[in-house]
Scaffold this active site. Structure first.
Site, PDB file in Angstrom:
ATOM      1  N   HIS A  46      -2.784  -9.642  12.282  1.00 30.42           N
ATOM      2  CA  HIS A  46      -2.105  -8.328  11.774  1.00 30.42           C
ATOM      3  C   HIS A  46      -1.958  -7.265  12.894  1.00 30.42           C
ATOM      4  O   HIS A  46      -2.659  -7.136  13.732  1.00 30.42           O
ATOM      5  CB  HIS A  46      -3.223  -7.760  10.592  1.00 30.42           C
ATOM      6  CG  HIS A  46      -2.699  -6.327  10.422  1.00 30.42           C
ATOM      7  ND1 HIS A  46      -1.581  -5.998   9.954  1.00 30.42           N
ATOM      8  CD2 HIS A  46      -3.298  -5.194  10.656  1.00 30.42           C
ATOM      9  CE1 HIS A  46      -1.362  -4.545   9.754  1.00 30.42           C
ATOM     10  NE2 HIS A  46      -2.468  -4.043  10.205  1.00 30.42           N
ATOM     11  N   GLU A  73       0.929  -1.188  -0.016  1.00 30.32           N
ATOM     12  CA  GLU A  73       0.085  -0.073  -0.125  1.00 30.32           C
ATOM     13  C   GLU A  73       0.910   1.309  -0.088  1.00 30.32           C
ATOM     14  O   GLU A  73       0.203   2.252   0.052  1.00 30.32           O
ATOM     15  CB  GLU A  73      -1.106   0.044   1.115  1.00 30.32           C
ATOM     16  CG  GLU A  73      -0.631  -0.075   2.573  1.00 30.32           C
ATOM     17  CD  GLU A  73      -1.585  -0.022   3.639  1.00 30.32           C
ATOM     18  OE1 GLU A  73      -2.109   0.951   3.701  1.00 30.32           O
ATOM     19  OE2 GLU A  73      -1.710  -1.101   4.247  1.00 30.32           O
ATOM     20  N   CYS A 117      -3.508  -3.181   4.192  1.00 31.77           N
ATOM     21  CA  CYS A 117      -2.609  -4.370   4.913  1.00 31.77           C
ATOM     22  C   CYS A 117      -3.208  -5.578   4.457  1.00 31.77           C
ATOM     23  O   CYS A 117      -2.548  -6.725   4.803  1.00 31.77           O
ATOM     24  CB  CYS A 117      -2.745  -4.288   6.441  1.00 31.77           C
ATOM     25  SG  CYS A 117      -2.140  -2.737   6.963  1.00 31.77           S
TER      26      CYS A 117
HETATM   27  N1  CAA Z   1       1.761   3.656  30.264  1.00 29.37           N
HETATM   28  C1  CAA Z   1       0.899   2.421  29.799  1.00 29.37           C
HETATM   29  N2  CAA Z   1      -0.091   2.688  28.739  1.00 29.37           N
HETATM   30  C2  CAA Z   1      -0.479   3.981  28.501  1.00 29.37           C
HETATM   31  C3  CAA Z   1      -0.018   5.149  28.871  1.00 29.37           C
HETATM   32  C4  CAA Z   1       1.303   4.788  29.798  1.00 29.37           C
HETATM   33  N3  CAA Z   1       1.903   5.899  30.385  1.00 29.37           N
HETATM   34  N4  CAA Z   1      -0.732   6.080  28.359  1.00 29.37           N
HETATM   35  C5  CAA Z   1      -1.798   5.768  27.562  1.00 29.37           C
HETATM   36  N5  CAA Z   1      -1.487   4.161  27.611  1.00 29.37           N
HETATM   37  C6  CAA Z   1      -2.334   3.475  26.870  1.00 29.37           C
HETATM   38  C7  CAA Z   1      -3.642   3.785  26.685  1.00 29.37           C
HETATM   39  O1  CAA Z   1      -4.647   3.586  27.770  1.00 29.37           O
HETATM   40  C8  CAA Z   1      -4.244   2.863  25.341  1.00 29.37           C
HETATM   41  O2  CAA Z   1      -4.273   1.672  25.924  1.00 29.37           O
HETATM   42  P1  CAA Z   1      -5.993   1.059  25.413  1.00 29.37           P
HETATM   43  O3  CAA Z   1      -6.005   0.949  23.876  1.00 29.37           O
HETATM   44  O4  CAA Z   1      -5.751  -0.353  25.982  1.00 29.37           O
HETATM   45  O5  CAA Z   1      -6.939   1.880  26.028  1.00 29.37           O
HETATM   46  C9  CAA Z   1      -2.968   3.060  24.431  1.00 29.37           C
HETATM   47  O6  CAA Z   1      -1.809   3.254  25.371  1.00 29.37           O
HETATM   48  C10 CAA Z   1      -2.910   3.899  23.394  1.00 29.37           C
HETATM   49  O7  CAA Z   1      -3.283   5.288  24.033  1.00 29.37           O
HETATM   50  P2  CAA Z   1      -4.463   6.251  23.220  1.00 29.37           P
HETATM   51  O8  CAA Z   1      -5.434   5.474  22.789  1.00 29.37           O
HETATM   52  O9  CAA Z   1      -4.828   7.207  23.878  1.00 29.37           O
HETATM   53  O10 CAA Z   1      -3.283   6.453  21.917  1.00 29.37           O
HETATM   54  P3  CAA Z   1      -3.849   7.414  20.675  1.00 29.37           P
HETATM   55  O11 CAA Z   1      -5.202   7.597  20.488  1.00 29.37           O
HETATM   56  O12 CAA Z   1      -2.836   8.752  20.942  1.00 29.37           O
HETATM   57  O13 CAA Z   1      -3.132   6.791  19.348  1.00 29.37           O
HETATM   58  C11 CAA Z   1      -3.644   4.907  17.975  1.00 29.37           C
HETATM   59  C12 CAA Z   1      -3.565   5.198  19.319  1.00 29.37           C
HETATM   60  C13 CAA Z   1      -5.064   5.492  17.514  1.00 29.37           C
HETATM   61  C14 CAA Z   1      -3.761   3.492  17.607  1.00 29.37           C
HETATM   62  C15 CAA Z   1      -2.845   5.709  16.982  1.00 29.37           C
HETATM   63  O14 CAA Z   1      -1.538   5.125  17.132  1.00 29.37           O
HETATM   64  C16 CAA Z   1      -3.110   5.602  15.833  1.00 29.37           C
HETATM   65  O15 CAA Z   1      -3.723   6.315  14.936  1.00 29.37           O
HETATM   66  N6  CAA Z   1      -2.440   4.490  14.593  1.00 29.37           N
HETATM   67  C17 CAA Z   1      -2.641   4.217  13.350  1.00 29.37           C
HETATM   68  C18 CAA Z   1      -3.716   3.639  13.343  1.00 29.37           C
HETATM   69  C19 CAA Z   1      -3.854   2.082  13.508  1.00 29.37           C
HETATM   70  O16 CAA Z   1      -2.651   1.640  13.742  1.00 29.37           O
HETATM   71  N7  CAA Z   1      -5.028   1.463  13.568  1.00 29.37           N
HETATM   72  C20 CAA Z   1      -5.027  -0.017  14.123  1.00 29.37           C
HETATM   73  C21 CAA Z   1      -6.324  -0.421  13.249  1.00 29.37           C
HETATM   74  S1  CAA Z   1      -5.989  -0.192  11.715  1.00 29.37           S
HETATM   75  C22 CAA Z   1      -5.173  -1.356  10.921  1.00 29.37           C
HETATM   76  O17 CAA Z   1      -4.683  -2.406  11.405  1.00 29.37           O
HETATM   77  C23 CAA Z   1      -4.648  -1.191   9.525  1.00 29.37           C
HETATM   78  C24 CAA Z   1      -3.268  -0.389   9.533  1.00 29.37           C
HETATM   79  O18 CAA Z   1      -2.222  -1.152   9.773  1.00 29.37           O
HETATM   80  C25 CAA Z   1      -3.263   0.693   9.847  1.00 29.37           C
END
Ligand code: CAA
Length: 399
Positions: free
Chosen positions: A240, A86, A118
């Site tokens: 994945h 991709e 993916c």
């Molecule tokens: N210590 C331990 N854990 C902590 C922490 C700390 N100090 N601070 C936060 N966390 C935890 C949170 O509780 C959360 O855990 P849970 O999901 O279990 O609740 C985790 O860390 C992540 O925190 P946030 O949800 O607040 O993180 P975020 O919103 O800033 O970003 C994300 C997370 C949305 C996945 C972001 O990284 C993102 O947009 N990633 C790209 C998209 C992605 O990967 N999507 C996955 C599904 S899509 C897919 O699979 C296709 C692909 O390849 C893209």
């Protein structure tokens, strides 16, 4: 539950990994972003991420993975190269054509590129099995190669990474038989996509996580409805892994759907082996599921004769659940030392250098640029001239 008998022994005959030149420590990224490192290392489950050098791309990584396979098998039997990505380098010409050339494969070869986020690599694997079923002398080189790159200072930045996995698909495979039957799910959704004019994706991170979970559940239910194996029949599971904690979320959902308690101990026991490499490499989109599979096979006990369940997810979205049956003696065919070395030899990169690589751009006006050697792998992007990428093969002296 009636068990599936493997009637057509078609599957993965060989499998190899490549990744990029540099590794960015997520502790350093967290510091720069003013984030508690635990969010990345525990919350997302990532320690480092691969950053490709300026002279690496999906072609050089795919060729580096495939070279290991071609060196050990009769290339004359490879009639098709399917490259799933991709992060394509061209809207028209398949990256597989460049790889076919770099590997010196016969001109009597079919070379094509496939795309569905993916999930594309899994579609390539299934299509390859169809080609081999049609002609059992036909071998297919399936390549998954991607560079996961998000906007700087976005939530996705901590989930970047890059890798390629090459798989030789054949009859009577030495590593794993692709089991018949699979569960499918497709829905037209906007969780993650990359319009042609952008180099980074549009992403609704929270939505993507919930859609992944929903798609995994629906693919599993379709698999079950079509007479698939019972969950207890699988010795291991691979998901994945956009970030390794995502595999935990998905497996917890799968267990819950079946009324099985998903405590941390159970999840670790089921998944820890599959996440070792992805935790270090980061997301590699099409390759990620297969990096997880390699991590499992390189770290788990002997799974000969056992089944592994795989869940492939591609945003947009398509999901598939399917099984692999491990061929007795498969461990002798693994490249465990080479896989570990590919990850371990990455050069640690400073944040400043990471940003410089992010700012580096290839010409888009037809002018020529000769690239300085930045990587150390067997293939590199040498120049861009007249809107064309020019690659070169290095003749490396083996240590
Ligand atoms: N210590 C331990 N854990 C902590 C922490 C700390 N100090 N601070 C936060 N966390 C935890 C949170 O509780 C959360 O855990 P849970 O999901 O279990 O609740 C985790 O860390 C992540 O925190 P946030 O949800 O607040 O993180 P975020 O919103 O800033 O970003 C994300 C997370 C949305 C996945 C972001 O990284 C993102 O947009 N990633 C790209 C998209 C992605 O990967 N999507 C996955 C599904 S899509 C897919 O699979 C296709 C692909 O390849 C893209």
């Amino acid at each position: 539950m009636e068990r599936i008998d493997v009637v057509s022994p078609i599957g993965i005959h060989d499998i190899a990994l490549a990744t990029g030149h540099y590794a960015l420590n997520l502790g350093e990224l967290a510091e720069r972003r003013g984030v508690d490192p635990g969010k990345y290392t525990v919350g997302l489950g990532q320690t480092t991420q691969t950053v490709p050098a300026t002279d690496e791309d999906i072609v050089t990584m795919a060729a580096a993975a495939a070279k290991q396979i071609v060196a050990e098998h009769d290339a004359g039997n490879i009639r098709t190269v399917l490259l799933a990505t991709e992060t394509g380098i061209d809207q028209s010409k398949a990256a597989a054509v460049y790889v076919q050339d770099l590997l010196g494969l016969p001109s009597s070869t079919r070379a094509v590129e496939l795309k569905q986020a993916c999930y594309g690599g899994t579609s390539a694997l299934q299509f390859a099995a169809g080609l081999v079923h049609r002609d059992p002398d036909h071998q297919v080189l399936v390549l998954t190669s991607d560079i996961a790159k998000y906007d700087v200072d976005s939530a996705g930045e901590a989930t970047q990474g890059a890798a390629a996995v090459a798989m030789l698909v054949s009859a009577d495979p030495a590593v794993a038989v692709l089991e018949p039957g699979s569960g499918l799910y497709t829905a037209n959704v906007q969780d993650f996509w990359r319009p042609n004019y952008r180099s980074t994706p549009m992403v609704d991170g929270k939505l993507s996580v919930s859609l992944y979970l929903e798609a995994a559940e629906q693919a599993w239910k379709d698999y079950e409805a079509r007479g698939g194996r019972a969950i207890e029949d699988f010795a291991a599971f691979c998901y994945h892994q956009p970030f390794t904690r995502m595999a935990y979320k998905a497996h917890a959902r799968l267990l819950e759907v079946h009324g099985i308690g998903a405590d941390q101990e159970r999840l670790d026991a089921d998944l820890a082996h599959t996440t070792v490499y992805n935790r270090l490499i980061g997301n590699s989109y099409t390759a990620s599921l297969y990096v997880g599979l390699m991590s499992l096979l390189d770290h788990a006990e002997d799974l000969s004769g056992r089944s592994v369940g795989l869940l492939s997810y591609g945003s947009g979205c398509v999901a598939e659940f399917f099984g692999l049956s491990m061929v007795p003696g498969y461990r002798q065919r693994l490249r465990t030392a080479a896989n570990r070395a590919a990850i371990a030899r990455r050069e640690p990169i400073s944040y400043e250098r990471y940003r410089a690589i992010r700012d580096f751009e290839l010409p888009v006006d037809g002018s020529s640029k000769v690239l300085e050697a930045d990587s150390a792998g067997p293939f590199r992007l040498r120049a861009v001239t007249g809107h064309s990428r020019m690659y070169e093969a290095r003749h490396l002296i083996q240590a």
